[in-house]
Design an enzyme around this catalytic site. Sequence first.
Site, short mmCIF file in Angstrom:
data_model
loop_
_atom_site.label_atom_id
_atom_site.label_comp_id
_atom_site.label_asym_id
_atom_site.label_seq_id
_atom_site.Cartn_x
_atom_site.Cartn_y
_atom_site.Cartn_z
N PHE A 362 32.94 39.26 40.54
CA PHE A 362 33.31 38.74 39.22
C PHE A 362 33.22 37.22 39.12
O PHE A 362 33.01 36.55 40.12
CB PHE A 362 34.68 39.26 38.76
CG PHE A 362 35.86 39.05 39.66
CD1 PHE A 362 35.87 38.08 40.63
CD2 PHE A 362 36.99 39.86 39.50
CE1 PHE A 362 36.99 37.89 41.43
CE2 PHE A 362 38.10 39.69 40.31
CZ PHE A 362 38.10 38.70 41.27
N GLU A 363 33.32 36.73 37.89
CA GLU A 363 33.08 35.31 37.54
C GLU A 363 31.66 34.90 37.94
O GLU A 363 31.42 33.75 38.32
CB GLU A 363 34.11 34.38 38.21
CG GLU A 363 35.56 34.73 37.95
CD GLU A 363 36.01 34.38 36.55
OE1 GLU A 363 35.15 34.26 35.66
OE2 GLU A 363 37.22 34.26 36.34
N GLY A 364 30.73 35.83 37.83
CA GLY A 364 29.35 35.59 38.24
C GLY A 364 29.14 36.07 39.66
O GLY A 364 29.78 35.58 40.58
#
Length: 380
Positions: A362-364
């Site tokens: 997550f968050e890229g």
Amino acid sequence: MPVDRLLPSEEAQDLIALTRQLADREMAPIVDTHERKETYPEGLFGVLGEAGLLGLPYAEDLGGGGQPYEVYLQVLEELAARWASVAVATSVHTLAAFPLITFGSDAQRERWAEDVLSGALVGGYSLSEPQAGSDASAIACKAEPTPEGYRVTGSKAWITHGGKADFYALFARTAPGGHGVSCFFAPGAADGLSFGLPEEKMGLHAVPTTAAYWDGALLDADRLIGTEGQGLEIAFSALDSGRLGIAACATGLAQAALDAAVAYANERTTFGRRIIDHQGLGFLLADMAAAVGSARATYLDAARRRDAGRDYSRHASIAKLTATDAAMKVTTDAVQVFGGYGYTRDYPVERYMREAKIMQIFEGTNQIQRLVISRGLATH
């Protein structure tokens, strides 16, 4: 054992001490129960808000803590060392506040900032969609202008605190094309907004992750943050800070795994010696300690660049990549130190290993972080 931190002020030292006391008192005793039963820790975020931990990096005149990012991240790391789910949700709340605080109007900040930064309103970040994860420009959820504001139709995915948050930083398309995405300070309860069942995740069980379904829900015009079409600029700017939050969470999780492994290696004996005294295990623990220290140094370097007003986007991606890969390796090695016991739920290291995996996603994803870093290295 407590991390020996180099902090910029006595105030920061007191804040870390407060965080450790609160986390040990309010979080550590209940984490295993909530994670195993997959139950939400009702009231805990109110406790964090009352302690001033939900608005630390934002200005005091808006109701925040006025702390530099390097201090806020170390607070987040301390929380993650006790309970990764709660630390991640705290990071996401800070991320969700970013559009309002940074791009909102004076009137919007006057209306909502104090409640957001005090934790009276807990936030979620609603960017991803089933077909638009790493590629945010593919957002299809629509916010169609009406005489009163906007009518939102579409679905969002992977929302931390979904169905529990009081507001969402919502990104929806207001016009065709890559620059047609806008940002909204959306209420957590609205006619036409519903949520799916919590995802059945590998880890981070205590805080729900859900899909959201917008079926013609109406948002007032003053819920638009910034200008129409500014959404992706806001989203990507917020994510630079959010990636540092995840780097700190990953470092705290890795520190917890290292601490558990060292304690076990000092107590467990084989062939008449503590297992930490066997070079094979001692060197493995040394590599784990080096990985945790490197992760911490990397996220602090990026945070200090942010605090100094320097460009830090590439450094945030480096920190997120380094810290989350380190967490995956360190938690896996911690299970190895425990041997067969590490594969059971009698010890927390199996949970740490499961929790570390999502931090690479997550968050890229870390593949996206490599893309960001490589583009930053390219000459123009």
